[in-house]
Design an enzyme around this catalytic site. Structure first.
Site, PDB file in Angstrom:
ATOM      1  N   ARG A   1       0.812  -1.230   0.000  1.00 22.16           N
ATOM      2  CA  ARG A   1       0.000   0.000   0.000  1.00 22.16           C
ATOM      3  C   ARG A   1       0.839   1.272   0.000  1.00 22.16           C
ATOM      4  NH1 ARG A   1      -3.282  -2.898   3.911  1.00 22.16           N
ATOM      5  NH2 ARG A   1      -4.994  -3.892   2.801  1.00 22.16           N
TER       6      ARG A   1
ATOM      7  N   LYS B   1       1.597  11.159 -11.736  1.00 17.36           N
ATOM      8  CA  LYS B   1       0.810  10.228 -12.565  1.00 17.36           C
ATOM      9  C   LYS B   1       1.660   8.989 -12.808  1.00 17.36           C
ATOM     10  CE  LYS B   1      -2.335  13.187 -15.198  1.00 17.36           C
ATOM     11  NZ  LYS B   1      -2.690  13.682 -16.548  1.00 17.36           N
TER      12      LYS B   1
ATOM     13  N   GLU C   1       8.076  19.339 -25.021  1.00 13.92           N
ATOM     14  CA  GLU C   1       7.334  19.535 -23.766  1.00 13.92           C
ATOM     15  C   GLU C   1       7.775  20.827 -23.059  1.00 13.92           C
ATOM     16  OE1 GLU C   1       4.765  17.709 -22.907  1.00 13.92           O
ATOM     17  OE2 GLU C   1       5.022  15.765 -23.902  1.00 13.92           O
TER      18      GLU C   1
ATOM     19  N   LYS D   1       5.113  23.116 -14.142  1.00 18.88           N
ATOM     20  CA  LYS D   1       4.303  21.928 -13.864  1.00 18.88           C
ATOM     21  C   LYS D   1       3.957  21.867 -12.375  1.00 18.88           C
ATOM     22  CE  LYS D   1       3.321  17.183 -14.730  1.00 18.88           C
ATOM     23  NZ  LYS D   1       3.522  15.958 -15.497  1.00 18.88           N
TER      24      LYS D   1
ATOM     25  N   GLU E   1      -6.354  16.472 -11.698  1.00 15.63           N
ATOM     26  CA  GLU E   1      -6.848  16.884 -13.013  1.00 15.63           C
ATOM     27  C   GLU E   1      -8.370  17.012 -13.061  1.00 15.63           C
ATOM     28  OE1 GLU E   1      -4.656  15.180 -16.319  1.00 15.63           O
ATOM     29  OE2 GLU E   1      -6.342  15.567 -17.638  1.00 15.63           O
TER      30      GLU E   1
ATOM     31  N   ARG F   1      -5.233  21.381 -14.476  1.00 15.09           N
ATOM     32  CA  ARG F   1      -4.165  20.455 -14.914  1.00 15.09           C
ATOM     33  C   ARG F   1      -4.369  20.024 -16.368  1.00 15.09           C
ATOM     34  NH1 ARG F   1      -1.022  15.663 -11.540  1.00 15.09           N
ATOM     35  NH2 ARG F   1       0.265  14.993 -13.304  1.00 15.09           N
TER      36      ARG F   1
ATOM     37  N   ASN G   1      -2.307  19.236 -21.185  1.00 10.75           N
ATOM     38  CA  ASN G   1      -2.601  18.431 -22.375  1.00 10.75           C
ATOM     39  C   ASN G   1      -2.561  19.248 -23.663  1.00 10.75           C
ATOM     40  OD1 ASN G   1      -2.971  16.182 -20.786  1.00 10.75           O
ATOM     41  ND2 ASN G   1      -5.152  16.588 -20.475  1.00 10.75           N
TER      42      ASN G   1
ATOM     43  N   HIS H   1      -1.884  17.560 -26.867  1.00 15.96           N
ATOM     44  CA  HIS H   1      -1.951  16.117 -26.613  1.00 15.96           C
ATOM     45  C   HIS H   1      -3.173  15.446 -27.232  1.00 15.96           C
ATOM     46  CE1 HIS H   1       1.377  16.971 -24.012  1.00 15.96           C
ATOM     47  NE2 HIS H   1       1.462  15.728 -23.589  1.00 15.96           N
TER      48      HIS H   1
ATOM     49  N   HIS I   1      -2.101  12.664 -29.407  1.00 12.92           N
ATOM     50  CA  HIS I   1      -2.465  11.292 -29.068  1.00 12.92           C
ATOM     51  C   HIS I   1      -3.146  10.624 -30.252  1.00 12.92           C
ATOM     52  CE1 HIS I   1      -4.464   7.993 -26.831  1.00 12.92           C
ATOM     53  NE2 HIS I   1      -3.359   8.055 -26.112  1.00 12.92           N
TER      54      HIS I   1
ATOM     55  N   HIS J   1       6.276  10.250 -28.695  1.00 16.23           N
ATOM     56  CA  HIS J   1       5.228  11.041 -28.044  1.00 16.23           C
ATOM     57  C   HIS J   1       5.496  12.547 -28.197  1.00 16.23           C
ATOM     58  CE1 HIS J   1       2.304  12.200 -24.991  1.00 16.23           C
ATOM     59  NE2 HIS J   1       3.255  12.862 -24.367  1.00 16.23           N
TER      60      HIS J   1
HETATM   61  P1  NAD Z   1      11.602   6.137 -22.476  1.00 12.54           P
HETATM   62  O1  NAD Z   1      11.466   5.961 -21.034  1.00 12.54           O
HETATM   63  O2  NAD Z   1      11.239   5.012 -23.371  1.00 12.54           O
HETATM   64  O3  NAD Z   1      13.096   6.502 -22.851  1.00 12.54           O
HETATM   65  C1  NAD Z   1      13.429   6.646 -24.212  1.00 12.54           C
HETATM   66  C2  NAD Z   1      14.625   5.770 -24.601  1.00 12.54           C
HETATM   67  O4  NAD Z   1      15.809   6.443 -24.172  1.00 12.54           O
HETATM   68  C3  NAD Z   1      14.665   4.398 -23.955  1.00 12.54           C
HETATM   69  O5  NAD Z   1      15.154   3.469 -24.909  1.00 12.54           O
HETATM   70  C4  NAD Z   1      15.675   4.550 -22.830  1.00 12.54           C
HETATM   71  O6  NAD Z   1      16.364   3.334 -22.550  1.00 12.54           O
HETATM   72  C5  NAD Z   1      16.608   5.568 -23.401  1.00 12.54           C
HETATM   73  N1  NAD Z   1      17.268   6.425 -22.420  1.00 12.54           N
HETATM   74  C6  NAD Z   1      16.711   6.988 -21.326  1.00 12.54           C
HETATM   75  N2  NAD Z   1      17.588   7.807 -20.741  1.00 12.54           N
HETATM   76  C7  NAD Z   1      18.718   7.756 -21.460  1.00 12.54           C
HETATM   77  C8  NAD Z   1      19.987   8.394 -21.369  1.00 12.54           C
HETATM   78  N3  NAD Z   1      20.244   9.318 -20.426  1.00 12.54           N
HETATM   79  N4  NAD Z   1      20.929   8.074 -22.278  1.00 12.54           N
HETATM   80  C9  NAD Z   1      20.667   7.183 -23.275  1.00 12.54           C
HETATM   81  N5  NAD Z   1      19.498   6.565 -23.438  1.00 12.54           N
HETATM   82  C10 NAD Z   1      18.529   6.858 -22.532  1.00 12.54           C
HETATM   83  O7  NAD Z   1      10.801   7.415 -23.012  1.00 12.54           O
HETATM   84  P2  NAD Z   1      10.297   8.781 -22.360  1.00 12.54           P
HETATM   85  O8  NAD Z   1      10.017   9.645 -23.514  1.00 12.54           O
HETATM   86  O9  NAD Z   1      11.201   9.272 -21.292  1.00 12.54           O
HETATM   87  O10 NAD Z   1       8.939   8.358 -21.650  1.00 12.54           O
HETATM   88  C11 NAD Z   1       7.807   7.995 -22.384  1.00 12.54           C
HETATM   89  C12 NAD Z   1       6.772   7.484 -21.418  1.00 12.54           C
HETATM   90  O11 NAD Z   1       6.447   8.516 -20.507  1.00 12.54           O
HETATM   91  C13 NAD Z   1       5.465   7.044 -22.078  1.00 12.54           C
HETATM   92  O12 NAD Z   1       5.100   5.777 -21.596  1.00 12.54           O
HETATM   93  C14 NAD Z   1       4.450   8.105 -21.609  1.00 12.54           C
HETATM   94  O13 NAD Z   1       3.163   7.579 -21.472  1.00 12.54           O
HETATM   95  C15 NAD Z   1       5.043   8.508 -20.284  1.00 12.54           C
HETATM   96  N6  NAD Z   1       4.663   9.841 -19.826  1.00 12.54           N
HETATM   97  C16 NAD Z   1       4.184   9.953 -18.565  1.00 12.54           C
HETATM   98  C17 NAD Z   1       3.839  11.203 -18.062  1.00 12.54           C
HETATM   99  C18 NAD Z   1       3.380  11.326 -16.644  1.00 12.54           C
HETATM  100  O14 NAD Z   1       2.942  12.408 -16.248  1.00 12.54           O
HETATM  101  N7  NAD Z   1       3.493  10.283 -15.837  1.00 12.54           N
HETATM  102  C19 NAD Z   1       3.973  12.343 -18.857  1.00 12.54           C
HETATM  103  C20 NAD Z   1       4.464  12.205 -20.147  1.00 12.54           C
HETATM  104  C21 NAD Z   1       4.808  10.938 -20.626  1.00 12.54           C
HETATM  105  N1  GLY Z   2       1.668  14.977 -18.527  1.00 11.80           N
HETATM  106  C1  GLY Z   2       0.415  15.555 -18.143  1.00 11.80           C
HETATM  107  C2  GLY Z   2       0.215  15.577 -16.662  1.00 11.80           C
HETATM  108  O1  GLY Z   2       1.078  15.232 -15.894  1.00 11.80           O
HETATM  109  O2  GLY Z   2      -0.847  15.960 -16.237  1.00 11.80           O
END
Ligand code: NAD
Ligand code: GLY
Length: 376
Positions: free
Chosen positions: A128, A150, A192, A234, A244, A248, A252, A255, A259, A273
């Site tokens: 938990r 999130k 972003e 943020k 949200e 918040r 988007n 987005h 999306h 993305h």
């Molecule tokens: P990712 O985590 O896939 O990383 C991209 C690639 O870069 C991967 O292959 C990783 O191994 C590599 N990598 C990471 N750091 C590195 C570094 N310093 N040097 C070399 N390679 C490196 O992609 P991302 O764009 O960071 O994240 C995408 C995800 O984030 C999606 O699943 C999306 O839904 C999520 N997301 C979440 C939120 C949220 O608020 N929680 C917001 C936006 C996106």
């Molecule tokens: N990435 C959108 C949010 O965190 O609300």
């Protein structure tokens, strides 16, 4: 724009008893142990990473934890969106249980948004809720996904459908690790950053027009400033509306179109993305112009800022296409908040003046997208 931010920068996310700091600076990984040790009741830390990031940075994190008196328990998942799955989550929880992890232990996400989202959900579920620290290693994760709580994995029915709001206790954004990030991933994160300027910070937009090239080139001062201003933006929004129910949704911007583009491309890596969000923001602003809300020259300036960094803002040139208008609108109808052919869209009255339009007319949006495709 945010007030003067010292280097290394500290941004506070104000959420009452769940408030936390985001530390931003170069070489922070080597000091991570000093920051994590006060959170750990036992002399150990559990760290989840992916294969690439683990190979590059788990050693440095382990050295720093050891210097602070903590042993590292490491698990690496496969790179890629496939790891944001129920199965992988189960494997992570099994690993934590087998290792005897408890609520007083710290679980660290070392990686991009995929590792961060997966780790956060595992931390929320484990007994938990165990302590959770984000060490984001992509630019996107440093300015967006590691902040705000999130967490999620994907379902066969769609992305991020199984999740929780679960805040970290600390975010350590070491900007020097971005030097190994592939260029496309870097630009996806930059999109972003531009988003925060377009939402509510015209001064930051002007600053990016002057300094965006240095941010993309990872010049340390410009990069640290841009990450800090983005995190402060943020943090400000999340502090007002953690779950949200209102403001918040401004995060988007770009987005809903973005999306739909990702969905039309089957969420394949040919369109990241952030690349989809860049085009989505340009579309949202051009649609705002078409609605008579915004000056066309300002929308053009925003596209120019994105394009000058190397991001694509026109549908016909976007990787992974073609993107037919009907397909995009159908994807928009799948938006969780869509009702009877209407969907909320984030539009703008100017640079830094985004607002939530709760009921965009999708037949009008379809006409707009057709025109965009014809313009090439
Ligand atoms: P990712 O985590 O896939 O990383 C991209 C690639 O870069 C991967 O292959 C990783 O191994 C590599 N990598 C990471 N750091 C590195 C570094 N310093 N040097 C070399 N390679 C490196 O992609 P991302 O764009 O960071 O994240 C995408 C995800 O984030 C999606 O699943 C999306 O839904 C999520 N997301 C979440 C939120 C949220 O608020 N929680 C917001 C936006 C996106
Ligand atoms: N990435 C959108 C949010 O965190 O609300």
């Amino acid at each position: 724009m945010a007030d003067t931010l010292t280097s290394p920068h500290t941004v506070r996310v104000e959420l009452g008893e769940r408030s936390y700091d985001i530390l931003i600076g170069s070489a922070l990984l080597s000091k991570a142990g000093d920051h994590i040790a006060p959170l750990a009741k036992q002399p150990r830390a559990f760290v989840l990473t992916d294969g690439t990031v683990g190979g590059l940075y788990a050693g440095a994190l382990e050295d720093s934890l050891r210097a602070a008196g903590l042993t590292l328990h490491l698990k690496a998942v496969s790179d890629g969106e496939g790891s944001k799955s129920w199965d992988t989550l189960g494997g992570v929880l099994d690993w934590l249980l087998a290792e005897g992890a408890g609520r007083d232990d710290v679980l660290v996400a070392l990686g991009g948004g995929i590792v961060g989202d997966l780790t956060g959900l595992a931390a929320a579920l484990m007994k938990r809720g165990m302590k959770f620290v984000q060490v984001p290693t992509t630019l996107l994760a440093q300015v967006d996904s590691s902040v705000g709580g999130k967490t999620a994995v994907n379902a066969s029915q769609g992305k991020n459908l199984i999740g929780a709001f679960y805040q970290p206790q600390l975010v350590l954004a070491d900007t020097s690790v971005l030097s190994t990030l592939p260029e496309r991933e870097r630009l996806a994160g930059y999109a972003e950053i531009v988003k925060y300027a377009l939402i509510d910070d015209a001064d930051f937009f002007h600053w990016l027009e002057q300094n965006g090239a240095d941010v993309v080139a990872l010049e340390p001062d410009a990069l640290g400033h841009a990450v800090a201003v983005s995190c402060a933006a943020k943090a400000r929004i999340v502090s007002q509306d953690e779950r949200e129910s209102g403001v918040r949704a401004l995060l988007n911007l770009g987005h809903t179109f973005g999306h739909a583009l990702e969905a039309a491309n089957g969420f394949k890596p040919s369109l990241l993305h952030g690349e989809a969000v860049a085009a989505g923001m340009a579309l949202a602003l051009r649609y705002s112009v078409r609605q008579g809300l915004m000056d066309g020259q300002d929308a053009q300036r925003a596209s120019q800022l994105l394009e000058s960094a190397g991001l694509v803002t026109h549908l016909s040139r976007l990787p992974g296409g073609p993107y037919p208008a009907d397909f995009l609108v159908d994807a928009m109808k799948q938006d969780k908040k869509a009702r009877a052919g209407r969907v909320p869209l984030i539009l703008a009255r100017g640079l830094g003046r985004a607002f939530i339009k709760p009921d965009a007319d999708l037949s009008d949006v379809r006409d707009f997208l057709q025109e965009e495709l014809q313009q090439g």
